[in-house]
Design a protein around this motif. Structure first.
Motif, PDB file in Angstrom:
ATOM      1  N   ASN A 196      36.399  45.686  32.633  1.00  0.00           N
ATOM      2  CA  ASN A 196      37.226  45.909  31.458  1.00  0.00           C
ATOM      3  C   ASN A 196      38.603  46.410  31.887  1.00  0.00           C
ATOM      4  O   ASN A 196      38.716  47.199  32.823  1.00  0.00           O
ATOM      5  N   ARG A 197      39.625  45.973  31.180  1.00  0.00           N
ATOM      6  CA  ARG A 197      40.997  46.370  31.518  1.00  0.00           C
ATOM      7  C   ARG A 197      41.262  47.834  31.206  1.00  0.00           C
ATOM      8  O   ARG A 197      42.083  48.472  31.856  1.00  0.00           O
ATOM      9  N   GLU A 219      48.717  47.229  44.814  1.00  0.00           N
ATOM     10  CA  GLU A 219      47.486  46.619  44.315  1.00  0.00           C
ATOM     11  C   GLU A 219      47.350  46.809  42.803  1.00  0.00           C
ATOM     12  O   GLU A 219      46.931  45.889  42.097  1.00  0.00           O
ATOM     13  N   LEU A 220      47.680  47.999  42.328  1.00  0.00           N
ATOM     14  CA  LEU A 220      47.583  48.242  40.887  1.00  0.00           C
ATOM     15  C   LEU A 220      48.577  47.363  40.132  1.00  0.00           C
ATOM     16  O   LEU A 220      48.234  46.768  39.092  1.00  0.00           O
ATOM     17  N   GLU A 221      49.809  47.257  40.633  1.00  0.00           N
ATOM     18  CA  GLU A 221      50.802  46.412  39.976  1.00  0.00           C
ATOM     19  C   GLU A 221      50.318  44.969  39.882  1.00  0.00           C
ATOM     20  O   GLU A 221      50.406  44.328  38.827  1.00  0.00           O
ATOM     21  N   LEU A 222      49.795  44.449  40.989  1.00  0.00           N
ATOM     22  CA  LEU A 222      49.314  43.071  41.011  1.00  0.00           C
ATOM     23  C   LEU A 222      48.073  42.907  40.144  1.00  0.00           C
ATOM     24  O   LEU A 222      47.892  41.875  39.485  1.00  0.00           O
ATOM     25  N   GLN A 272      48.823  42.485  36.594  1.00  0.00           N
ATOM     26  CA  GLN A 272      49.352  41.145  36.336  1.00  0.00           C
ATOM     27  C   GLN A 272      48.284  40.062  36.514  1.00  0.00           C
ATOM     28  O   GLN A 272      48.584  38.869  36.382  1.00  0.00           O
ATOM     29  N   GLU A 273      47.042  40.471  36.819  1.00  0.00           N
ATOM     30  CA  GLU A 273      45.935  39.530  37.079  1.00  0.00           C
ATOM     31  C   GLU A 273      46.282  38.580  38.229  1.00  0.00           C
ATOM     32  O   GLU A 273      45.856  37.420  38.258  1.00  0.00           O
ATOM     33  N   ASP A 274      47.043  39.087  39.199  1.00  0.00           N
ATOM     34  CA  ASP A 274      47.511  38.250  40.310  1.00  0.00           C
ATOM     35  C   ASP A 274      46.518  38.349  41.471  1.00  0.00           C
ATOM     36  O   ASP A 274      46.703  39.118  42.419  1.00  0.00           O
ATOM     37  N   LEU A 286      39.367  43.603  40.518  1.00  0.00           N
ATOM     38  CA  LEU A 286      40.668  44.198  40.225  1.00  0.00           C
ATOM     39  C   LEU A 286      40.587  45.711  40.055  1.00  0.00           C
ATOM     40  O   LEU A 286      39.551  46.257  39.665  1.00  0.00           O
ATOM     41  N   PRO A 287      41.685  46.408  40.348  1.00  0.00           N
ATOM     42  CA  PRO A 287      41.687  47.875  40.299  1.00  0.00           C
ATOM     43  C   PRO A 287      41.171  48.441  38.988  1.00  0.00           C
ATOM     44  O   PRO A 287      41.627  48.052  37.901  1.00  0.00           O
ATOM     45  N   GLY A 288      40.222  49.361  39.095  1.00  0.00           N
ATOM     46  CA  GLY A 288      39.749  50.127  37.961  1.00  0.00           C
ATOM     47  C   GLY A 288      38.786  49.445  37.021  1.00  0.00           C
ATOM     48  O   GLY A 288      38.192  50.104  36.159  1.00  0.00           O
ATOM     49  N   ARG A 289      38.578  48.135  37.168  1.00  0.00           N
ATOM     50  CA  ARG A 289      37.878  47.389  36.118  1.00  0.00           C
ATOM     51  C   ARG A 289      36.414  47.818  35.942  1.00  0.00           C
ATOM     52  O   ARG A 289      35.912  47.853  34.805  1.00  0.00           O
ATOM     53  N   LEU A 290      35.710  48.110  37.028  1.00  0.00           N
ATOM     54  CA  LEU A 290      34.312  48.526  36.889  1.00  0.00           C
ATOM     55  C   LEU A 290      34.191  50.021  36.610  1.00  0.00           C
ATOM     56  O   LEU A 290      33.241  50.460  35.954  1.00  0.00           O
ATOM     57  N   PHE A 291      35.142  50.809  37.083  1.00  0.00           N
ATOM     58  CA  PHE A 291      35.150  52.207  36.666  1.00  0.00           C
ATOM     59  C   PHE A 291      35.319  52.292  35.154  1.00  0.00           C
ATOM     60  O   PHE A 291      34.628  53.065  34.478  1.00  0.00           O
ATOM     61  N   ASN A 292      36.222  51.483  34.618  1.00  0.00           N
ATOM     62  CA  ASN A 292      36.495  51.505  33.183  1.00  0.00           C
ATOM     63  C   ASN A 292      35.253  51.221  32.354  1.00  0.00           C
ATOM     64  O   ASN A 292      35.069  51.799  31.272  1.00  0.00           O
ATOM     65  N   SER A 293      34.404  50.310  32.840  1.00  0.00           N
ATOM     66  CA  SER A 293      33.254  49.870  32.036  1.00  0.00           C
ATOM     67  C   SER A 293      31.972  50.615  32.359  1.00  0.00           C
ATOM     68  O   SER A 293      31.107  50.764  31.488  1.00  0.00           O
ATOM     69  N   ARG A 294      31.843  51.108  33.587  1.00  0.00           N
ATOM     70  CA  ARG A 294      30.550  51.670  34.007  1.00  0.00           C
ATOM     71  C   ARG A 294      30.530  53.192  34.137  1.00  0.00           C
ATOM     72  O   ARG A 294      29.471  53.802  33.997  1.00  0.00           O
ATOM     73  N   MET A 295      31.684  53.801  34.440  1.00  0.00           N
ATOM     74  CA  MET A 295      31.699  55.247  34.638  1.00  0.00           C
ATOM     75  C   MET A 295      32.526  55.997  33.592  1.00  0.00           C
ATOM     76  O   MET A 295      32.143  57.085  33.167  1.00  0.00           O
TER      77      MET A 295
END
Length: 471
Positions: free
Chosen positions: A120-121, A193-196, A199-201, A220-229
Motif C-alpha cells: 500500500n502507498r 530510493e524513496l524519491e524513485l 514515482q513508481e520508477d 518499493l519503499p515502505g509499501r509492506l510496512f504500510n499494510s502489514r505493520m
C-alpha cells in the motif's frame, strides 16, 4: 491472542461518530467516545504474565464484542523474506528430527498471528481482513514460521510465560518495503530510493548504485510496512526478529549500502511503534550462498550491529544447500539467545566471536574479538548437533591483504583470545578477512560457548564490490 506483559495495553477500533464505548479486561474498565471520524481507543494498565485465558469485552449501546482466550506474556514481531516465512512443515520435509518436534508441539502457551496484506502507498489504519491468532498444536505448527517457532519455543521454555509471534514476512522481497518511509533519510541512497519509489520508477531503483531490482510494488519503499505493520503499530510488543538480505544481494541486485538500510529499518520501526529502545535481532545470511553479492551483504549486516539493542545471529556454519537451508532450529535458538541474555537477564552466551580490532606486527596481524571471553576454538558442526572441538584442525577461510588490496590465502592460529594471521605471500599485511566467499564450507572458528564467528573484514574499505559480477 497474546498481549504483552508489563506494558500499557491499547485497545482501539471504530464505531459511529459520538458513540460511547466501554472496554473491560481482567477487572479493568475504561470508557471512551468515538471521535468525529468514528475512531476510538483506550489504554489499560499493564498486566503480569498469565497463561489463564481471559475475555476482552467491548460494549457499545447496541453491540457487545467478545475476544476469548486472551493470555498475557511476551510478544515479538517476526519479519523478513522467505527464510523467515519458511514453515515448520517445509523444514520437516528435509529434516527428520523436525517431525518429532511437530508431534510434541502441544504448546497452548505459544500462539502465532500471520499478516499477509498486499502493498500500500500509505500507512493503513486497519487491516482489511481479520487477524487470526492460532494456538500451537501438532495439527497447526506445520504452518508456522520455522524461525519464529523455534525462537518462541526456546523463550517459552526458559521464561515459562505465553509467547506470541506476529509474522509479517513476505518471500522474495528486499528490505526497502519494510522500512517506514519516514526513515528514508540521512543517506543518499535511502533518500533517492524513496524519491524513485514515490514515482513508481522500478527501473530507476534498479539502476541506482546501492539500489535493488524492484519487480513490482512489493519492492518499493515502505509499501509492506504500510499494510502489514502500520495498522497494528499500537499493539505492544517486546521486540522484533528479522531474517532477510537474499533479495538485496541476488541476481541483478546491489548489496552496497545495506548497512544503512538495516539501521533505517531498526530506527524506523522503533519510531513508528513508539518504542525507542525496542530490541531487534537479525540473522546474517548463511553459508549456502546463492549469489555473488552474499559475501558483501554479510559484511554489511555485520557493520549494522553498531546500533544499541541489536544483535546478529550468525549462521555461516549451518548445513544446507541453496537459498533455503532447512535448519531453522539453530537459527531460532540463536536469536532466542540474544533475547534471553539481553532482555530477560539470563546468564547465557548470545554471540560467537565478532571482530573487534587488529594489530599489525611486522608480517603478522593479531585479531581480537568481542564475545571471546570463554576462549576460542576450532570446531565442526554436523547437522543439528552441537559443534565439537577439533583441536588439530587448521582454521579455514582466512585471507590477508597488502596495501594494494590483493587478497591471499593465510594461515591463522589461535593464541589465547586472539587469532594470529600471516602469509608467506604477503610481507607487509594491512588487513584480514574471514569466510568472504559465496559458499564457504567448514567455517570452523568458534568461541567455547559453541557459537560461530561472524565473517568479517578488518578493513571494509578494501572490499570492492562489482555489481556486474557473474552469478
Amino acid at each position: 491472542m497474546v498481549m504483552q506483559r508489563d506494558a500499557p495495553i491499547t485497545v482501539w477500533g471504530w464505531a459511529d461518530r459520538g458513540e460511547k464505548l466501554t472496554v473491560e479486561l481482567a477487572g479493568q474498565t475504561a470508557a471512551t467516545t468515538a471521535d468525529q471520524d468514528g475512531a476510538w481507543s483506550v489504554k489499560l494498565k499493564p498486566m503480569p504474565a498469565s497463561a489463564e485465558g481471559i475475555v476482552l469485552t467491548v460494549k457499545s449501546h447496541e453491540q457487545t464484542l467478545l475476544v476469548h482466550d486472551v493470555v498475557v506474556g511476551e510478544v515479538w514481531h517476526a519479519s523478513g523474506q522467505s527464510n523467515m516465512a519458511m514453515n515448520v512443515g517445509a523444514m520437516a520435509a528435509e529434516l527428520e528430527p523436525v517431525k518429532a518436534d511437530i508431534a510434541a508441539a502441544d504448546l497452548p502457551a505459544i500462539r502465532f498471528c500471520r499478516i499477509q496484506e498486499g502493498p500500500n502507498r500509505e500507512p493503513q489504519r486497519d487491516l482489511p481482513g481479520k487477524a487470526t491468532w492460532t494456538v500451537c498444536t501438532p495439527a497447526t505448527v506445520s504452518g508456522f514460521s520455522g524461525v519464529g517457532f523455534y525462537f518462541a519455543r526456546q523463550l517459552q521454555r526458559e521464561l515459562g510465560v505465553p509467547v506470541g509471534i506476529i509474522d509479517s514476512s513476505r518471500g522474495g522481497t528486499p528490505i526497502e518495503p519494510f522500512i517506514p518511509t519516514a526513515a528514508f533519510t540521512g543517506q543518499p541512497t535511502l533518500v533517492r530510493e524513496l524519491e524513485l519509489g514515490e514515482q513508481e520508477d522500478l527501473e530507476g531503483i534498479w539502476k541506482l548504485p546501492g539500489g535493488v531490482y524492484a519487480r513490482d510494488a512489493n519492492w518499493l519503499p515502505g509499501r509492506l510496512f504500510n499494510s502489514r505493520m502500520a495498522p497494528i503499530a499500537r499493539f505492544a510488543v517486546r521486540g522484533a526478529i528479522w531474517y532477510q538480505g537474499e533479495s538485496n544481494s541476488g541476481v541483478q541486485e546491489d548489496p552496497r549500502d545495506y548497512q544503512h538500510k538495516m539501521r533505517a529499518l531498526v530506527q524506523g520501526w522503533r519510531a513508528a511503534l513508539d518504542n525507542p529502545t525496542m530490541p531487534v535481532y537479525f540473522v546474517q545470511l548463511p553459508g549456502s550462498g546463492a549469489g555473488a553479492g552474499w559475501p558483501y551483504l554479510r559484511e554489511q549486516q555485520r557493520l549494522a550491529t553498531d546500533l544499541p539493542s541489536t544483535g546478529m545471529a550468525v549462521t555461516i556454519d549451518l548445513d544446507g544447500p541453496g537459498i533455503h537451508p532447512a535448519n531453522k532450529v539453530d537459527v531460532g535458538q540463536r536469536l532466542a539467545r540474544w533475547a534471553l541474555a539481553k532482555d530477560y537477564g539470563k546468564q547465557i552466551a548470545c554471540s560467537g566471536p565478532l571482530f573487534a580490532s587488529q594489530q599489525i606486527n611486522s608480517d603478522k596481524i593479531v585479531l581480537r574479538f568481542r564475545h571471546a571471553e570463554s576462549g576460542l576454538m576450532a570446531a565442526a558442526k554436523e547437522g543439528l548437533a552441537e559443534p565439537e572441538e577439533t583441536p588439530d584442525a587448521e582454521l579455514a577461510h582466512f585471507e590477508i591483504s597488502d596495501k594494494t588490496g590483493h587478497w591471499r590465502p593465510a594461515v591463522a592460529k589461535i593464541e589465547g583470545e586472539t587469532v594470529v594471521v600471516s602469509s608467506e605471500e604477503v610481507a607487509s599485511p594491512v588487513a584480514v578477512r574471514y569466510a568472504y566467499a559465496v559458499t564457504p564450507e567448514n567455517c570452523n572458528l568458534y568461541n567455547r560457548d559453541g557459537l560461530p564467528a561472524s565473517p568479517f573484514c578488518s578493513r571494509p574499505d578494501l572490499l570492492i564490490y562489482d555489481p556486474h559480477l557473474p552469478e
